[in-house]
Scaffold this active site. Structure first.
Site, PDB file in Angstrom:
ATOM      1  CE1 TYR A   1      -9.610 -14.482  23.264  1.00  0.00           C
ATOM      2  CE2 TYR A   1     -10.127 -15.529  21.161  1.00  0.00           C
ATOM      3  CZ  TYR A   1     -10.455 -14.633  22.171  1.00  0.00           C
ATOM      4  OH  TYR A   1     -11.600 -13.894  22.093  1.00  0.00           O
ATOM      5  CE  LYS A   2      -9.099 -13.697  28.045  1.00  0.00           C
ATOM      6  NZ  LYS A   2      -9.817 -13.464  26.800  1.00  0.00           N
TER       7      LYS A   2
END
Length: 405
Positions: free
Chosen positions: A228-229
């Protein structure tokens, strides 16, 4: 939607966006009019994600069901996605795999394997400023393997390696401080580990997709990171593991699931690890999460890590430029390095009542994240953030800070 209080900066923001080729990518993300500067875990999806998931569900899963694992490349997807990630990580083919585990599980697997590569050494070393999960996992691994966990400050980390390196089995670090965004250069730290015979382990979660890490060129031993991120793989996107070819014959992972077996469908009772990156795999991968991550990677790979990094740095510098113009007092609260070359993809300010400022910004359509006790982080994802959004975010920030004081 916030509006910039300084028309000159807003005009300049629009001029820069008009000249920037990457601005075209913004329209491909489902932002719903919100400014996403949250570096915590989740940005907006690409607009075509629902159609891609539907293509897999209705075009592959529904008609072929279990046969889709073999006929539609599902079994190979952990390596397919891993090789795509490798282009962003500076890793050649066959050295990155997305096994389908969480970042915590993947880090446990890698850190235990690192210590097993140095069974005669008693110390596991980690930075005190590490992400909490890294500290928790390192402590658990140390207890499990009866090793001594040594937690050192940023400067003390290198000093300990130089003075006590012969005792260190593995050293865990991150190229980007999750709070301030301050960088730790991978090459010198890894070289120091090698000079004393320790295994270097890197958590790339706050760097992947926004910062060149050049894993092969820097001779990194093991690395993990989340999906993610900055990768935008979605909620709970699976993590990845990097194992260079030179270590694949000797690394010994503790999680010996059947997908990591040399012959997984032989169904034998004894575990024999695969002789390549597949040994880092465990159980059946979460197919739909891998599809979402694969979909998110397409534009990142297309643009390339160096252009992604340049764009993110440019947005961060413009944020500081706007802040200096709008509120020099707030700029003085910068907790991150002023030099862009010493930062990752985010920066942080020390602001009283940071959690309330975060809430006020959310009400204004600007998503950021606060970190105790007084930090607010602003992350500059290169493909869905514009200069105009940055100018508007700074104006909203100044009004929010004034409003909670």
């Amino acid at each position: 939607m916030p509006s910039a209080g300084n028309s000159r900066l807003l005009d300049e923001a629009r001029r820069r966006d008009d000249l920037a080729p990457l601005t075209e990518y913004v329209r491909a993300f489902a932002t719903d009019g919100v400014i996403h500067l949250n570096g915590n875990s989740l940005g907006p999806p690409r607009s075509g994600l629902a159609a891609e998931l539907d293509r897999v569900v209705t075009g592959q899963w529904a008609p072929r069901q279990v046969q889709a694992w073999f006929k539609d490349g599902w079994l190979d997807l952990p390596r397919t996605v891993g090789d795509k990630l490798g282009t962003l990580l500076g890793a050649g083919p066959g050295q990155v795999v997305v096994a389908g585990e969480t970042t915590s599980t993947t880090l446990f697997n890698a850190l235990t394997a690192a210590c097993r590569l140095r069974p005669d050494r008693p110390v596991l070393l980690i930075e005190a400023e590490s992400f909490p999960t890294d500290l928790y996992i390192a402590d658990s691994v140390a207890k499990l393997l009866d090793r001594e966990l040594v937690v050192e400050s940023r400067d003390g980390f290198d000093t300990y390696l130089r003075d006590n390196g012969s005792r260190v089995a593995a050293a865990l670090a991150a190229p980007v401080d999750f709070r301030t965004g301050e960088r730790r250069e991978i090459r010198p730290t890894t070289a120091l580990c090698h000079a004393v015979g320790a295994i270097s382990v890197w958590d790339l979660s706050h760097a992947t997709g926004v910062l060149p890490v050049d894993l092969d060129a820097n001779a990194v031993d093991l690395a993990v990171g989340c999906g993610y991120k900055y990768l935008g793989g979605g909620p709970g996107a699976p993590a990845f593991t990097y194992v260079p070819i030179r270590l694949q014959p000797t690394v010994d992972f503790p999680l010996s699931g059947w997908h990591g077996h040399a012959k997984p469908f032989a169904m034998v009772q004894t575990f024999i690890p695969a002789d390549d990156i597949d040994q880092a795999r465990t159980g059946t991968p979460p197919l739909l999460s891998l599809v979402a991550l694969n979909h998110a990677l397409a534009p990142l790979v297309e643009v390339g890590i160096h252009e992604l990094h340049r764009r993110s740095s440019e947005l961060g510098e413009f944020f500081l430029e706007c802040l200096a113009d709008r509120s020099p007092e707030l700029l003085g609260r910068l907790a991150s390095p002023l030099d862009a070359d010493r930062r990752g993809g985010h920066l942080a300010l020390r602001v009283p009542q940071a959690d309330k400022v975060e809430e006020a910004l959310a009400d204004s359509g600007v998503l950021v994240d606060a970190r105790p006790p007084d930090l607010i982080r602003f992350a500059f994802a290169p493909l869905y953030v514009t200069h105009e959004q940055v100018a508007n975010a700074v104006d909203a920030l100044c009004r929010a800070v004034e409003g909670v004081q």
